[in-house]
Structure formats: structure tokens, C-alpha cells
Motif scaffolding. Structure first.
Motif, PDB file in Angstrom:
ATOM      1  N   PRO A 192       1.026  -1.247  -0.145  1.00  0.00           N
ATOM      2  CA  PRO A 192      -0.067   0.221   0.083  1.00  0.00           C
ATOM      3  C   PRO A 192       0.843   1.264   0.038  1.00  0.00           C
ATOM      4  O   PRO A 192       1.676   1.155   0.626  1.00  0.00           O
ATOM      5  CB  PRO A 192      -0.729  -0.089   1.135  1.00  0.00           C
ATOM      6  CG  PRO A 192      -0.640  -1.566   1.597  1.00  0.00           C
ATOM      7  CD  PRO A 192       0.627  -2.123   1.449  1.00  0.00           C
ATOM      8  N   GLY A 193       0.486   2.169  -0.622  1.00  0.00           N
ATOM      9  CA  GLY A 193       1.401   3.512  -1.051  1.00  0.00           C
ATOM     10  C   GLY A 193       2.135   3.399  -2.127  1.00  0.00           C
ATOM     11  O   GLY A 193       2.507   4.439  -2.765  1.00  0.00           O
ATOM     12  N   SER A 194       2.371   2.181  -2.826  1.00  0.00           N
ATOM     13  CA  SER A 194       3.073   2.185  -4.140  1.00  0.00           C
ATOM     14  C   SER A 194       2.167   2.823  -5.240  1.00  0.00           C
ATOM     15  O   SER A 194       1.021   2.599  -5.196  1.00  0.00           O
ATOM     16  CB  SER A 194       3.439   0.823  -4.478  1.00  0.00           C
ATOM     17  OG  SER A 194       3.927   0.236  -3.473  1.00  0.00           O
ATOM     18  N   THR A 195       2.826   3.326  -6.177  1.00  0.00           N
ATOM     19  CA  THR A 195       2.136   3.725  -7.430  1.00  0.00           C
ATOM     20  C   THR A 195       2.407   3.048  -8.666  1.00  0.00           C
ATOM     21  O   THR A 195       3.585   2.844  -8.935  1.00  0.00           O
ATOM     22  CB  THR A 195       2.634   5.431  -7.689  1.00  0.00           C
ATOM     23  OG1 THR A 195       2.242   6.135  -6.458  1.00  0.00           O
ATOM     24  CG2 THR A 195       1.940   5.827  -8.998  1.00  0.00           C
ATOM     25  N   ILE A 196       1.231   2.432  -9.214  1.00  0.00           N
ATOM     26  CA  ILE A 196       1.429   1.673 -10.259  1.00  0.00           C
ATOM     27  C   ILE A 196       0.445   2.248 -11.394  1.00  0.00           C
ATOM     28  O   ILE A 196      -0.540   3.021 -11.007  1.00  0.00           O
ATOM     29  CB  ILE A 196       1.083   0.191  -9.967  1.00  0.00           C
ATOM     30  CG1 ILE A 196      -0.413  -0.049  -9.668  1.00  0.00           C
ATOM     31  CG2 ILE A 196       1.885  -0.359  -9.085  1.00  0.00           C
ATOM     32  CD1 ILE A 196      -0.770  -1.508  -9.474  1.00  0.00           C
ATOM     33  N   GLY A 197       0.639   1.616 -12.526  1.00  0.00           N
ATOM     34  CA  GLY A 197      -0.495   2.195 -13.593  1.00  0.00           C
ATOM     35  C   GLY A 197      -1.471   1.126 -14.024  1.00  0.00           C
ATOM     36  O   GLY A 197      -1.176  -0.056 -13.626  1.00  0.00           O
ATOM     37  N   ILE A 198      -2.417   1.562 -14.524  1.00  0.00           N
ATOM     38  CA  ILE A 198      -3.394   0.842 -14.906  1.00  0.00           C
ATOM     39  C   ILE A 198      -3.689   0.946 -16.533  1.00  0.00           C
ATOM     40  O   ILE A 198      -3.975   2.221 -16.965  1.00  0.00           O
ATOM     41  CB  ILE A 198      -4.849   0.928 -14.369  1.00  0.00           C
ATOM     42  CG1 ILE A 198      -4.652   0.406 -12.978  1.00  0.00           C
ATOM     43  CG2 ILE A 198      -5.898  -0.171 -14.829  1.00  0.00           C
ATOM     44  CD1 ILE A 198      -5.952   0.389 -12.128  1.00  0.00           C
ATOM     45  N   ARG A 199      -3.707   0.079 -17.341  1.00  0.00           N
ATOM     46  CA  ARG A 199      -3.799   0.243 -18.864  1.00  0.00           C
ATOM     47  C   ARG A 199      -4.817  -0.300 -19.225  1.00  0.00           C
ATOM     48  O   ARG A 199      -5.201  -1.717 -19.092  1.00  0.00           O
ATOM     49  CB  ARG A 199      -2.436   0.019 -19.640  1.00  0.00           C
ATOM     50  CG  ARG A 199      -2.546   0.291 -21.343  1.00  0.00           C
ATOM     51  CD  ARG A 199      -1.278  -0.277 -21.781  1.00  0.00           C
ATOM     52  NE  ARG A 199      -0.370   0.280 -21.238  1.00  0.00           N
ATOM     53  CZ  ARG A 199       1.157  -0.334 -21.453  1.00  0.00           C
ATOM     54  NH1 ARG A 199       1.256  -1.550 -22.018  1.00  0.00           N
ATOM     55  NH2 ARG A 199       2.069   0.469 -20.738  1.00  0.00           N
ATOM     56  N   ALA A 200      -5.890   0.270 -20.235  1.00  0.00           N
ATOM     57  CA  ALA A 200      -6.934  -0.372 -20.804  1.00  0.00           C
ATOM     58  C   ALA A 200      -6.748  -0.817 -22.053  1.00  0.00           C
ATOM     59  O   ALA A 200      -5.988  -0.182 -22.875  1.00  0.00           O
ATOM     60  CB  ALA A 200      -8.214   0.552 -20.584  1.00  0.00           C
TER      61      ALA A 200
END
Length: 358
Positions: free
Chosen positions: A350-358
Motif C-alpha cells: 500500500p502506498g505504491s504507485t502503479i499504472g492501469i492500462r485499458a
């Protein structure tokens, strides 16, 4: 289902259901009738002698709602079974009346998850639910209203307990066991959980009606002036367009760029959710590859619930997950919650930044 009651009114064969129903209506009883058959059992609930809802149960399957009333009443007289009629407190009846079973979370209990942990989590997350724990020779129920224990029951081959004794028996039970949490949705708001003692239903009096505001006289309507038809101007004569060279076919459109958004991984306890307890339990127990996001993220990615997207992990690795919407309190947005088991598998904190790609 064993429901903590005020007192037992009748015990006997299910075939006497309709005869006893007349007594229930005449006495304006608030309570329930538990019907047990060889293949399943059910409970009919009454408020002041009127049937308001019913619950059917078989194994770890459970359904609640008024549509269960007729099938259960018909089976009472068509199939041999047993019946027990109990008086209930209005507070206990409030847990069932007008509600439906929404999300169901099932898990096996063991060293990692035990009954005590589940109970504490449901208390802390203010859940309204039924927790059923089933061992090889025993079954326990805990009924929760907004995180407070409304009642509990435990039955085995040799014992039957209610209240705190039932909860202690469920926590101390050994051997292989399965648990299911049935989150209840709808119904009147639960403000207070009363202990299982006889009491009169509380009737809330409606407040004084607000006086109607005097209607203001309508402003006078101005007469509509006649619209004069516009004079048509003579159309200009256009010269014929010059002949141009043949137009080549348009170039194919470039493929649409992938939609991607960067989000900070959070937990259900750190953000304002509408169904806090349900998501907290799913986050703890769900083993699916799923990501909970709010409506704003769905719109940004132009996807809908159950669509598959890619999580962009460190090192440009990707993980396919299904998206699900989580309802947030107004003013909260850009939420990304992952199940604890998936976070461990992907080494995401928790606290990590990740990307979401559609």
C-alpha cells in the motif's frame, strides 16, 4: 438457522403451519417460524402477526427476501418436516426485514484465518451481516448490526448455546471448518442493537407537518407580438465550381492510443467507502485477480465493471486483472484497492504507485 429468541411458542410438525398461522395473526406476534426438512430449512418472520420476509438455507447457501415466503409456506404443508415458533425482539427482526443478501464471502478456517479474526474484522468495519461457521459436527451463527453483535447461536451433537457462550464455543471449536459471511443490504437504518429480552415495539411518531407556503401570484404574461415574415432576398447566382483533380482515398486512421492512468495503491481502511465493511472483508479474503476502482477511474479508462485491464508493474511487467467499481463518499476519487493475496503475490505494498492500462 438458530436465531436467539425471547421464548419458544410451539414445537411440532410442519403440517400444522397454517393452523398456527391463525394464532400468530390473532396474537399480533413478532417472531419467526423455523421449518426444517430433509433437504433444506427455512425461517418465516412476522411483525405483529404479519409475514414480512423469509430466509431459506441449505449447506452454505442462503437467500433472504419476501419472495421466499410462498415457496416455504407451501413446502410446510406438502412435505414432512418439523416446526418451531419463537418470539423475537423487534431489534432482531429489524436485522432481516426489508433486507437482501448482497455479497457473500466464503473461506476455510485454519492457522492463517480463524473465527476470532473474522469476528474482530466485522466488528471493526461496522458490518451488517450474518456470519456462519460450520464444522464437521457443529454450526455457529453470529448476527451483526452495524458492527455490533445482535445475537449468536451454536449447536453441536451435544450442546446448544446462545449469546456470549455461543461466540466462545465458535472461537474454541477445533477441526476443519468453513465460514461464510452474508452481507445484508437495504432495510431501515440500524441505530441501536437491543439485547434479546422481551420488549414492546417502538413506534416512532411522525413530526408535525410543515405548513405549506402560500402560492405567489404569477407574474402577468406579456402579450406576444406578431412576428413579421422576413423579406426574402434574391439568391446570388453562383458560378460553376472548377473541376478539380481526382481525390485520393483517405489514409487509414492511426490506432487509438492505449488509455492509462497512474494510481496509488491504498487499502479499504484508508479511504472513505460507502460499503466499508464489505470491501474490507473482500480485500482480506478474496483470491481473485481483481482491482477495485471508483467511477472516475472507470470513466478515465473508458471501461466498465468486469472488463480486463493491465496493471503496469515495476520493470514494465504487466498483470491482467478484472476491474470492479467501489462506491466512494463524495469528494473521494482515484481509488485503487487490490486483494491482500494479490498484493503479496505481486510484491506490491500500500502506498505504491502503479499504472492501469485499458
Amino acid at each position: 438457522m438458530l436465531i436467539p429468541s425471547v421464548k419458544v411458542v410451539f414445537e411440532g410438525p410442519s403440517g400444522e403451519y397454517y393452523a398456527r398461522l391463525k394464532t400468530i395473526a390473532a396474537a399480533r406476534m413478532t417472531g419467526c417460524a423455523r421449518l426444517v426438512f430433509s433437504d433444506f430449512e427455512g425461517t418465516l418472520f412476522y411483525r405483529e402477526g404479519r409475514t414480512v420476509t423469509a430466509l431459506q438455507e441449505s449447506g452454505m447457501w442462503m437467500a433472504l427476501g419476501p419472495e421466499m415466503i410462498s415457496p416455504l409456506e407451501n413446502k410446510a404443508v406438502a412435505t414432512k418436516g418439523t416446526m418451531a415458533i419463537y418470539e423475537l425482539t423487534p431489534a432482531m427482526l429489524n436485522l432481516f426485514e426489508g433486507r437482501k443478501i448482497g455479497t457473500v464471502v466464503e473461506t476455510d478456517l485454519g492457522a492463517m484465518i480463524n473465527a476470532g479474526m473474522l469476528i474482530d474484522n466485522l466488528h471493526n468495519s461496522a458490518s451488517t451481516c450474518i456470519l456462519k461457521v460450520r464444522g464437521q459436527t457443529w454450526t455457529g451463527y453470529i448476527f451483526m448490526a452495524s458492527g455490533k453483535t445482535a445475537g449468536a447461536s451454536y449447536v453441536s451433537e451435544n450442546d446448544r448455546h446462545y449469546g456470549d457462550k455461543a461466540i466462545d464455543a465458535i472461537k474454541k471449536a477445533t477441526g476443519k471448518a468453513a465460514a461464510a459471511i452474508y452481507f445484508l443490504e437495504g432495510g431501515a437504518p440500524i441505530t441501536e442493537v437491543a439485547p434479546p429480552v422481551a420488549e414492546k415495539p417502538v413506534v416512532k411518531q411522525a413530526g408535525p407537518a410543515k405548513p405549506r407556503e402560500e402560492a405567489k401570484p404569477a407574474a402577468p404574461v406579456k402579450p406576444v407580438e406578431a412576428v413579421k415574415p422576413a423579406e426574402e432576398k434574391p439568391k446570388a447566382v453562383q458560378a460553376p465550381a472548377p473541376v478539380s483533380a481526382p481525390v485520393s482515398a483517405p489514409a487509414p486512421a492511426a490506432p487509438a492510443a492505449a488509455r492509462q492512468v497512474e494510481l496509488k495503491v491504498t487499502t479499504s481502511s484508508e479511504v472513505n467507502l460507502v460499503h466499508q465493511s464489505r470491501i474490507a472483508t473482500l480485500e482480506e479474503l478474496d483470491a481473485r485477480k481483481i482491482a477495485w476502482v471508483d467511477e472516475a477511474v472507470l470513466k478515465t479508462l473508458q471501461v466498465k465493471e468486469a472488463d480486463v485491464v493491465s496493471l503496469i508493474l515495476p520493470g514494465e511487467k504487466t498483470e491482467k486483472v478484472a476491474v470492479a467499481r467501489v462506491d466512494v463518499v463524495p469528494g473521494t476519487s482515484s481509488i485503487l484497492i487490490l486483494p491482500k493475496k494479490l498484493r503479496r503475490k505481486l510484491s506490491i505494498r500500500p502506498g505504491s504507485t502503479i499504472g492501469i492500462r485499458a
